[in-house]
Design a protein around this motif. Structure first.
Motif, PDB file in Angstrom:
ATOM      1  N   PRO A   1      -4.800  10.422  -0.413  1.00 40.88           N
ATOM      2  CA  PRO A   1      -5.148   9.452  -1.460  1.00 40.88           C
ATOM      3  C   PRO A   1      -4.158   8.288  -1.379  1.00 40.88           C
ATOM      4  CG  PRO A   1      -4.975  11.688  -2.346  1.00 40.88           C
ATOM      5  CD  PRO A   1      -4.430  11.732  -0.963  1.00 40.88           C
ATOM      6  N   HIS A   2      -4.645   7.071  -1.574  1.00 45.27           N
ATOM      7  CA  HIS A   2      -3.745   5.922  -1.452  1.00 45.27           C
ATOM      8  C   HIS A   2      -4.274   4.749  -2.277  1.00 45.27           C
ATOM      9  CE1 HIS A   2      -6.721   5.582   1.831  1.00 45.27           C
ATOM     10  NE2 HIS A   2      -6.599   4.277   1.708  1.00 45.27           N
ATOM     11  N   GLY A   3      -3.400   3.813  -2.516  1.00 47.51           N
ATOM     12  CA  GLY A   3      -3.759   2.627  -3.285  1.00 47.51           C
ATOM     13  C   GLY A   3      -2.716   1.558  -3.119  1.00 47.51           C
ATOM     14  N   GLY A   4      -3.028   0.375  -3.599  1.00 43.12           N
ATOM     15  CA  GLY A   4      -2.080  -0.720  -3.434  1.00 43.12           C
ATOM     16  C   GLY A   4      -2.457  -1.925  -4.249  1.00 43.12           C
ATOM     17  N   ILE A   5      -1.859  -3.058  -3.866  1.00 38.45           N
ATOM     18  CA  ILE A   5      -2.048  -4.306  -4.609  1.00 38.45           C
ATOM     19  C   ILE A   5      -1.662  -5.456  -3.703  1.00 38.45           C
ATOM     20  CG2 ILE A   5       0.301  -4.415  -5.575  1.00 38.45           C
ATOM     21  CD1 ILE A   5      -1.061  -5.265  -8.260  1.00 38.45           C
ATOM     22  N   ALA A   6      -2.190  -6.638  -3.998  1.00 39.03           N
ATOM     23  CA  ALA A   6      -1.791  -7.851  -3.283  1.00 39.03           C
ATOM     24  C   ALA A   6      -1.580  -8.965  -4.296  1.00 39.03           C
ATOM     25  CB  ALA A   6      -2.855  -8.258  -2.264  1.00 39.03           C
TER      26      ALA A   6
ATOM     27  N   GLU B   1      -1.364   7.182  -7.921  1.00 42.01           N
ATOM     28  CA  GLU B   1      -2.444   6.831  -8.826  1.00 42.01           C
ATOM     29  C   GLU B   1      -2.063   5.545  -9.550  1.00 42.01           C
ATOM     30  OE1 GLU B   1      -5.442   7.480  -9.427  1.00 42.01           O
ATOM     31  OE2 GLU B   1      -5.791   9.315  -8.272  1.00 42.01           O
ATOM     32  N   VAL B   2      -2.962   5.082 -10.419  1.00 42.46           N
ATOM     33  CA  VAL B   2      -2.740   3.810 -11.114  1.00 42.46           C
ATOM     34  C   VAL B   2      -1.397   3.808 -11.832  1.00 42.46           C
ATOM     35  CG1 VAL B   2      -3.604   2.296 -12.931  1.00 42.46           C
ATOM     36  CG2 VAL B   2      -5.220   3.389 -11.360  1.00 42.46           C
ATOM     37  N   GLU B   3      -1.057   4.907 -12.486  1.00 38.29           N
ATOM     38  CA  GLU B   3       0.166   4.957 -13.280  1.00 38.29           C
ATOM     39  C   GLU B   3       1.439   4.892 -12.431  1.00 38.29           C
ATOM     40  OE1 GLU B   3       0.523   4.605 -16.409  1.00 38.29           O
ATOM     41  OE2 GLU B   3      -1.632   4.520 -16.732  1.00 38.29           O
ATOM     42  N   ASP B   4       1.337   5.128 -11.147  1.00 37.99           N
ATOM     43  CA  ASP B   4       2.492   4.976 -10.264  1.00 37.99           C
ATOM     44  C   ASP B   4       2.696   3.515  -9.869  1.00 37.99           C
ATOM     45  OD1 ASP B   4       3.034   7.861  -9.911  1.00 37.99           O
ATOM     46  OD2 ASP B   4       1.110   7.856  -8.873  1.00 37.99           O
ATOM     47  N   ILE B   5       1.592   2.790  -9.715  1.00 39.59           N
ATOM     48  CA  ILE B   5       1.651   1.444  -9.157  1.00 39.59           C
ATOM     49  C   ILE B   5       2.015   0.395 -10.202  1.00 39.59           C
ATOM     50  CG2 ILE B   5       0.265  -0.353  -8.025  1.00 39.59           C
ATOM     51  CD1 ILE B   5      -1.337   1.926  -6.707  1.00 39.59           C
ATOM     52  N   LEU B   6       1.398   0.451 -11.369  1.00 38.78           N
ATOM     53  CA  LEU B   6       1.571  -0.617 -12.344  1.00 38.78           C
ATOM     54  C   LEU B   6       3.018  -0.787 -12.808  1.00 38.78           C
ATOM     55  CD1 LEU B   6      -1.468  -0.683 -12.114  1.00 38.78           C
ATOM     56  CD2 LEU B   6      -1.642  -0.737 -14.601  1.00 38.78           C
ATOM     57  N   PRO B   7       3.725   0.277 -13.206  1.00 37.22           N
ATOM     58  CA  PRO B   7       5.125   0.089 -13.618  1.00 37.22           C
ATOM     59  C   PRO B   7       6.015  -0.443 -12.491  1.00 37.22           C
ATOM     60  CG  PRO B   7       4.293   2.211 -14.364  1.00 37.22           C
ATOM     61  CD  PRO B   7       3.283   1.672 -13.416  1.00 37.22           C
ATOM     62  N   MET B   8       5.744  -0.019 -11.253  1.00 32.29           N
ATOM     63  CA  MET B   8       6.529  -0.505 -10.108  1.00 32.29           C
ATOM     64  C   MET B   8       6.383  -2.018  -9.955  1.00 32.29           C
ATOM     65  SD  MET B   8       6.202   0.556  -6.084  1.00 32.29           S
ATOM     66  CE  MET B   8       6.456   2.304  -6.412  1.00 32.29           C
TER      67      MET B   8
ATOM     68  N   GLU C   1       0.859  -1.201   0.000  1.00 32.08           N
ATOM     69  CA  GLU C   1       0.000   0.000   0.000  1.00 32.08           C
ATOM     70  C   GLU C   1       0.884   1.236   0.000  1.00 32.08           C
ATOM     71  OE1 GLU C   1      -4.189   1.119  -0.006  1.00 32.08           O
ATOM     72  OE2 GLU C   1      -3.144  -0.794  -0.164  1.00 32.08           O
ATOM     73  N   MET C   2       0.438   2.284  -0.727  1.00 27.95           N
ATOM     74  CA  MET C   2       1.200   3.521  -0.866  1.00 27.95           C
ATOM     75  C   MET C   2       0.273   4.720  -0.802  1.00 27.95           C
ATOM     76  SD  MET C   2       3.523   2.350  -4.103  1.00 27.95           S
ATOM     77  CE  MET C   2       2.326   1.154  -4.679  1.00 27.95           C
ATOM     78  N   SER C   3       0.779   5.820  -0.292  1.00 30.11           N
ATOM     79  CA  SER C   3       0.033   7.079  -0.282  1.00 30.11           C
ATOM     80  C   SER C   3       0.472   7.967  -1.444  1.00 30.11           C
ATOM     81  CB  SER C   3       0.272   7.824   1.033  1.00 30.11           C
ATOM     82  OG  SER C   3      -0.272   7.118   2.120  1.00 30.11           O
ATOM     83  N   PHE C   4      -0.432   8.883  -1.820  1.00 32.67           N
ATOM     84  CA  PHE C   4      -0.161   9.882  -2.863  1.00 32.67           C
ATOM     85  C   PHE C   4       0.203   9.224  -4.200  1.00 32.67           C
ATOM     86  CE2 PHE C   4       1.234  11.730   1.264  1.00 32.67           C
ATOM     87  CZ  PHE C   4       0.207  12.650   1.423  1.00 32.67           C
TER      88      PHE C   4
END
Length: 591
Positions: A530-535, A247-254, A242-245
């Motif tokens: 704002p935050h988002g993440g993945i499992a 959006e989708v474009e930050d998470i997918l490439p990581m 999980e990460m703060s600040f």
């Protein structure tokens, strides 16, 4: 007194060790008696090495070597020598050398195992699970768990280097009404009240974002009391991020870079980036699945507009009533026997399809029970639309969009297996994005969340939440590998008023929402970023990495499909005293 040298792991021995005296510890894999000499394959976690026992060098201790049997645990000291010409074993990493023993100590004997502890063992899985501690000795199982360890270390190092903190979240949680059934834990101190084992750390990781941690990850144990399948377990492990600040474009490439690292460093495979992306709608339209296998073609083709105007009433009526007619083109399958076509019709019926229509483009012309309902122009247009050629078969399903997608999506997978269309060892990663936020459950007569109730709607769809909720798309995304979902995530809701709107759509009263999730909504009032993440499902990932077909092969002590442990006999009854301490009355069904 014998002076023992420092232990050397068996699998590390090679020609560079010739002449050295080494001490080996391990299990007897196999014993062979060759005219006075005894040969033993000695196994430890690193591999196997051949040990030779010569009566001239062992003296009166040779009788101990004669007593050795499979799975005895021994300590050996001896000299490394090169194997004679013609005796090299290319199947062993230690195949160029052997160890001539000078001492032998049996650390523990062993009963005869219930089956041979070798790779590719042909034995019933129930026996393997009953004696799991023996099954795990097999080299292929040892290799699986070495890979599993590597993957976990890669994950930890990757996120640590990106500034993440690994934080443990509670195992004893509050039960929530949505999703799969919880495993409940009765409280002795609070009679009549229960904890729930976590289905995921979802609420706590969001609260960590409220707490300003910003970058969190955890290799988390999770529990779901649900009916099992081959790739499911009641308890499983996931990488939780999980990460703060963001959006989708930050998470997918990581996450793509993480996959590149894992596959490169564990199995030496190159993973090209960026991963292709399909919206949920595109995936369903083209492949009939939200986790499409794109290693082969045979995509679904919408022929509704064309066949809805033909004389074939089955197709025309479905289209007139708002249904869907689609087909797939099986290249080069015109010679398929009729009994196999009938078998495929039975196959799609398991996915609620009422029938499977077909058209064979044979050398001698069109063959099909439904061809008579098409004019020559309509048939020519159909062939042009589907790009079918002589030698192909077209398979059709007509029904609701959901049934057509499900039936043809599974049919293309089944045909790919039968026709050998999937290239061995190929890796096809992709993302599926823009899932629907909600779906309507006819049984419960209410909306339910596709991912979970904390998933954020897409900004431009927010105005539709109350007026057209089923058209609202979510900021959700799944990573798919070869038709298997590896993991999924979303941007989360971080404003109380939006979360309250979602709860209302899901059928929660205001009181119910506060009772279940009041602590989360209150937290949203204290400056939530704002935050988002993945499992990611770690077990499923290891299964794909190691080429296993069964998820139980990558879990050290798994459960059966009935959620039982054949080795320890869990679950089991407990003492009456324990039941009373928990203030529980057991009401068993009558057998």
């Amino acid at each position: 007194m014998t002076v023992f040298s420092e232990r050397v792991e068996n699998g590390t021995l090679g020609l560079e060790k010739v002449g050295e005296v080494v001490r080996l510890l391990g299990w007897v894999q196999r014993r062979r008696d060759h005219g006075g000499l005894i040969f033993v394959d000695l196994r430890d976690r690193s591999g196997i090495v051949q040990v030779v026992f010569d009566p001239e060098k062992m003296g009166d201790r040779f009788s101990v070597a004669e007593s050795l049997r499979s799975e005895f645990v021994v300590s050996i000291q001896g000299q490394v020598i090169a194997r004679p010409e013609g005796m090299i074993n290319p199947n062993l990493t230690t195949g160029t050398i052997e160890v001539v023993a000078s001492t032998l100590e049996v650390l523990n004997g062993a009963k005869t195992p219930p089956y041979y502890l070798v790779d590719q063992v042909d034995v019933d899985e129930t026996l393997r699970l009953k004696y799991r501690y023996l099954d795990l000795r097999r080299p292929e199982m040892q290799a699986v768990f070495k890979t599993r360890h590597q993957v976990m270390q890669i994950m930890r190092n990757y996120f640590t280097n990106l500034g993440f903190n690994e934080i443990e979240t509670p195992m004893l949680n509050k039960s929530t009404p949505e999703g799969a059934r919880d495993y409940l834990v009765p409280s002795r101190i609070h009679p009549g009240e229960f904890y729930a084992l976590p289905q995921s750390p979802q609420l706590y990781k969001q609260l960590l974002m409220v707490a300003g941690m910003e970058k969190y990850f955890q290799i988390a144990r999770c529990f779901r009391d649900e009916d099992l399948r081959a790739d499911r377990q009641p308890e499983f492990t996931q990488l939780d991020v999980e990460m703060s600040f963001v959006e989708v474009e930050d998470i997918l490439p990581m996450m793509e870079r993480l996959m590149v690292k894992i596959f490169s460093e564990t199995v030496g495979k190159t993973v090209p980036t960026p991963f292709p992306r399909l919206t949920y709608k595109e995936a369903m339209d083209r492949f009939g699945s939200d986790k499409p296998d794109t290693r082969f073609g045979m995509e679904l083709i919408d022929v509704g507009e064309l066949v809805g105007k033909t004389g074939f009433k089955v197709f025309a009526n479905v289209v007139a009533n708002g249904g869907s007619v689609k087909c797939i083109c099986a290249k080069g399958c015109a010679g398929m026997p009729r009994r196999e076509i009938d078998d495929l019709a039975k196959f799609v019926s398991t996915y609620r399809a009422k029938g499977l229509a077909w058209i064979v483009l044979a050398e001698e012309g069109i063959k099909s029970p439904i061809a008579k309902f098409f004019t020559e122009e309509e048939m020519a247009s159909l062939i042009q639309l589907t790009r079918a050629e002589t030698g192909d078969i077209l398979f059709f399903v007509a029904d609701t969009y959901a049934i057509v997608s499900d039936a043809l999506g599974h049919l293309r997978l089944e045909l790919a297996k039968r026709l050998g269309l999937i290239e061995e060892g190929s890796l096809q990663f992709l993302w599926v994005t823009e899932f629907p936020l909600l779906e309507y459950d006819e049984e419960q007569k209410r909306h339910i969340a596709i991912h979970h109730q904390f998933t954020a709607p897409m900004d431009e769809d927010l105005p539709l939440l109350e007026s057209d909720p089923l058209s609202v798309r979510a900021k959700a995304y799944d990573m798919v590998l070869n038709g298997t979902e590896l993991g999924g995530g979303s941007i989360r809701i971080h404003r109380r008023e939006v979360q309250e709107r979602i709860f209302k759509l899901l059928g929660f009263s205001e009181e119910e929402a506060v009772a279940q999730f009041g602590f989360l909504m209150e937290a949203f009032e204290y400056g939530t970023p704002p935050h988002g993440g993945i499992a990611f499902g770690l077990d499923r990932m290891i299964m794909l990495l190691t080429g296993k077909d069964n998820i139980r092969d990558v879990i050290a002590f798994p459960k059966t499909q009935s959620a039982s442990d054949l080795m320890s006999h869990a679950p089991s009854t407990v003492a009456e005293k324990q039941i009373k301490e928990l203030h529980i009355n057991i009401d068993l069904p009558v057998k």
